[in-house]
Design a protein around this motif. Structure first.
Motif, short mmCIF file in Angstrom:
data_model
loop_
_atom_site.label_atom_id
_atom_site.label_comp_id
_atom_site.label_asym_id
_atom_site.label_seq_id
_atom_site.Cartn_x
_atom_site.Cartn_y
_atom_site.Cartn_z
N TYR A 191 0.80 -1.23 0.00
CA TYR A 191 0.00 0.00 0.00
C TYR A 191 0.82 1.27 0.00
CZ TYR A 191 1.21 -1.29 4.78
OH TYR A 191 1.91 -1.70 5.87
N CYS A 192 2.12 1.17 0.28
CA CYS A 192 2.90 2.35 0.67
C CYS A 192 3.72 2.94 -0.48
CB CYS A 192 3.81 1.96 1.83
SG CYS A 192 4.82 3.32 2.42
N GLN A 214 9.85 9.66 12.60
CA GLN A 214 9.32 8.55 11.81
C GLN A 214 10.21 8.29 10.60
OE1 GLN A 214 5.54 8.49 9.27
NE2 GLN A 214 4.83 7.52 11.14
N SER A 215 10.32 7.03 10.21
CA SER A 215 11.15 6.68 9.05
C SER A 215 10.67 5.38 8.43
CB SER A 215 12.61 6.49 9.49
OG SER A 215 12.72 5.32 10.27
N GLY A 216 11.26 5.06 7.28
CA GLY A 216 11.10 3.72 6.73
C GLY A 216 11.80 2.75 7.66
N SER A 248 8.79 6.04 15.59
CA SER A 248 7.98 5.24 14.68
C SER A 248 8.89 4.81 13.54
CB SER A 248 6.78 6.07 14.17
OG SER A 248 6.03 5.33 13.25
N ARG A 282 2.02 0.44 13.77
CA ARG A 282 0.69 -0.04 13.39
C ARG A 282 0.75 -1.51 13.01
NH1 ARG A 282 -1.98 4.30 9.17
NH2 ARG A 282 -2.45 5.97 10.63
N GLU A 315 -1.48 -2.61 11.16
CA GLU A 315 -2.01 -2.38 9.79
C GLU A 315 -3.32 -3.13 9.51
OE1 GLU A 315 -0.42 0.03 8.68
OE2 GLU A 315 1.71 -0.19 9.08
N ARG A 360 5.41 -9.02 13.48
CA ARG A 360 4.80 -7.71 13.78
C ARG A 360 4.21 -7.72 15.20
NH1 ARG A 360 5.74 -3.17 10.79
NH2 ARG A 360 4.08 -1.65 10.97
N MET A 387 -5.13 0.57 8.95
CA MET A 387 -5.70 1.41 7.90
C MET A 387 -7.16 1.02 7.71
SD MET A 387 -2.60 1.61 5.21
CE MET A 387 -2.08 -0.02 5.66
N PRO A 431 -7.64 6.49 7.37
CA PRO A 431 -8.08 5.87 6.13
C PRO A 431 -6.91 5.42 5.26
CG PRO A 431 -8.39 8.26 6.06
CD PRO A 431 -7.98 7.92 7.45
N TYR A 432 -7.12 4.32 4.56
CA TYR A 432 -6.19 3.93 3.50
C TYR A 432 -6.44 4.87 2.32
CZ TYR A 432 -4.82 1.60 -0.80
OH TYR A 432 -4.30 1.35 -2.04
N VAL A 433 -5.35 5.38 1.75
CA VAL A 433 -5.47 6.22 0.56
C VAL A 433 -4.58 5.60 -0.51
CG1 VAL A 433 -5.28 8.55 -0.39
CG2 VAL A 433 -5.83 8.25 2.03
N TYR A 477 8.15 11.98 0.78
CA TYR A 477 7.57 11.08 1.80
C TYR A 477 6.10 10.92 1.46
CZ TYR A 477 7.69 8.74 6.37
OH TYR A 477 7.66 7.80 7.39
N LEU A 493 3.36 8.81 1.01
CA LEU A 493 2.85 7.47 1.30
C LEU A 493 1.66 7.15 0.43
CD1 LEU A 493 2.86 7.74 5.20
CD2 LEU A 493 4.71 7.04 3.68
N TYR A 494 0.89 8.20 0.09
CA TYR A 494 -0.34 8.04 -0.68
C TYR A 494 -0.58 9.33 -1.45
CZ TYR A 494 -1.49 10.17 3.81
OH TYR A 494 -1.45 10.96 4.94
N1 SAM Z 1 8.02 2.32 8.39
C1 SAM Z 1 7.34 2.44 9.64
C2 SAM Z 1 6.19 1.48 9.72
O1 SAM Z 1 5.74 1.00 8.69
O2 SAM Z 1 5.75 1.22 10.85
C3 SAM Z 1 6.85 3.85 9.90
C4 SAM Z 1 6.57 4.69 8.72
S1 SAM Z 1 5.15 4.18 7.77
C5 SAM Z 1 5.24 5.22 6.37
C6 SAM Z 1 3.82 4.89 8.73
C7 SAM Z 1 2.44 4.45 8.39
O3 SAM Z 1 2.05 4.96 7.13
C8 SAM Z 1 2.22 2.96 8.26
O4 SAM Z 1 2.04 2.35 9.52
C9 SAM Z 1 0.98 2.88 7.37
O5 SAM Z 1 -0.19 2.55 8.09
C10 SAM Z 1 0.85 4.31 6.80
N2 SAM Z 1 0.63 4.25 5.35
C11 SAM Z 1 1.48 3.80 4.42
N3 SAM Z 1 0.88 3.81 3.19
C12 SAM Z 1 -0.37 4.29 3.39
C13 SAM Z 1 -1.49 4.52 2.53
N4 SAM Z 1 -1.41 4.25 1.21
N5 SAM Z 1 -2.62 5.03 3.06
C14 SAM Z 1 -2.70 5.31 4.38
N6 SAM Z 1 -1.68 5.09 5.26
C15 SAM Z 1 -0.53 4.59 4.76
#
Ligand code: SAM
Ligand code: SF4
Length: 361
Positions: A66-67, A104-106, A137, A160, A162, A184, A203, A233-235, A313, A315-316
């Motif tokens: 999703y990311c 926060q990071s990858g 995080s 999370r 997730e 996890r 999400m 929300p998931y985006v 950064y 994510l969505y």
């Molecule tokens: N890498 C760490 C992790 O995954 O726990 C922290 C950073 S990660 C980018 C933080 C959060 O971004 C994730 O836990 C995920 O739920 C959220 N995330 C990633 N892609 C997303 C999406 N497409 N829509 C909504 N939330 C998203």
């Protein structure tokens, strides 16, 4: 079948009750939201708390479906903020009376990264005279790494889960040892054992997700006895494998409303935890985070990442505040929060009340 007004007045909830709460619409939804606000004020107080979010690196070894910053996305320009810039953002948070920051990071699991974060945590504590609380995080790490960061002064951690349904988890993650569901959950246990205020979340509105899955997520949070929750929300994002399932998604407004219902239902289920108003809410509704703070959430994480990194950064899609610097973001946010009737706990850590009750047990 119980009515919503009966269900909201309870203190224990069956899976069926939770499904009913998550499915509310119209006047019943208003009732749920009003009750959640009341419970929040009774158990955590009227204040809401700031956490300054600093997205310190988009380098990630994982490939979550999703990311947007997953390791296989070649369109991302990878960055790693220099320590001095991270400290500068923390100084901004401190000067603007934020009680805490979130780094926060990858997911990076190297000795070098462990030591770097340990050192940063120590420096943030030092320059702020221990006034800034630190949430991390940075994904799944070993027990030793979590301990090292905790000993240096980090006291909250967000990871999370997730999706708590194992089946759904593997629809949104590759089925590889690196993305193991069991690992996890184990990482969440490590966090609790280490002594962190432990936060998790999911999400909402993922493809293949049902309202029963979401009720199961809420029950997982309760059974695990979490201290904090960040769920949103998931985006969708074009350069991810889940993009091809976008036709299965709820419309943005429905996903937004379902996210608010999740927040309210969790507030009823766990009255004294901290619940964050996730940034992704703002993507679906410009006032989404402010709304969440009126239906049960009590934490907000203004983005303090320097502007030059924000677009990397991603994510969505349509992630908010990509072109507003931290000062402007803050000024705009503060005005909107006050308009939404919120009281801000300036310079306070705003720790989870649940945590202190949990460790006393
Ligand atoms: N890498 C760490 C992790 O995954 O726990 C922290 C950073 S990660 C980018 C933080 C959060 O971004 C994730 O836990 C995920 O739920 C959220 N995330 C990633 N892609 C997303 C999406 N497409 N829509 C909504 N939330 C998203
Ligand atoms: Fe990496 Fe976290 Fe994104 Fe997964 S959600 S790809 S671990 S940054």
């Amino acid at each position: 079948m119980n009515t919503i007004s009966e269900i909201v007045s309870r203190s224990t909830f069956s899976a069926e009750d939770l499904v009913a709460l998550l499915s509310t619409k119209g006047a019943e939804r208003e009732l749920l939201h009003a009750k959640a606000r009341q419970v929040k004020e009774e158990h955590t107080g009227k204040k809401i708390f700031y956490r300054g979010l600093i997205e310190i690196s988009n380098i990630c070894s994982k490939n979550c479906f999703y990311c947007g910053i997953r390791s296989s996305n070649p369109n991302v320009v990878r960055y790693d903020m220099p320590d001095e810039e991270i400290l500068e953002a923390c100084r901004f948070a401190h000067a603007n009376r934020f009680g805490s920051v979130v780094l926060q990071s990858g997911e990076i699991q190297t000795k070098k990264f462990t030591e770097r974060i340990a050192n940063l945590v120590k420096r943030i504590k030092h320059f702020s005279n221990n006034e800034l609380g630190i949430t991390l995080s940075c994904g799944e790490q070993s027990l030793e790494t979590y301990r090292r960061w905790f000993e240096n002064g980090a006291h909250r951690y967000l990871l999370r889960i997730e999706a708590t349904s194992r089946e759904l988890y593997y629809k949104i993650h590759p089925d590889t040892p690196k993305h193991s569901y069991e690992k996890r959950v184990e990482a969440l246990e490590f966090l609790k054992d280490t002594g962190y205020q432990t936060g998790t979340g999911v999400m909402i509105g993922l493809p293949f997700q049902t309202v029963e899955d979401l009720a199961g997520d809420l029950q997982f949070f309760k059974n695990f006895d979490i201290d904090m929750c960040g769920m949103g929300p998931y985006v969708e994002h074009e350069n991810t494998p889940l993009w091809k399932f976008r036709d299965l998604l709820l419309a943005a407004e429905e996903r937004f409303n379902l996210s608010l219902n999740m927040i309210s239902a969790l507030r009823l289920l766990m009255p004294d935890i901290n619940i964050a108003a996730a940034t992704a809410l703002q993507t679906l509704n410009p006032l989404g985070r402010e709304k969440a703070l009126t239906v049960g959430a009590n934490v907000i994480m203004p983005n303090l990442t320097p502007l030059k990194y924000r677009k990397e950064y991603l994510l969505y899609e349509n992630k908010p505040s990509l072109d507003e610097d931290s000062e402007l973001t803050l000024r705009n946010l503060e005005a909107r929060l006050i308009a939404a009737g919120c009281e801000i706990g300036h310079a306070e850590w705003g720790d989870s009340k649940r945590f202190f009750k949990r460790i006393e047990k």
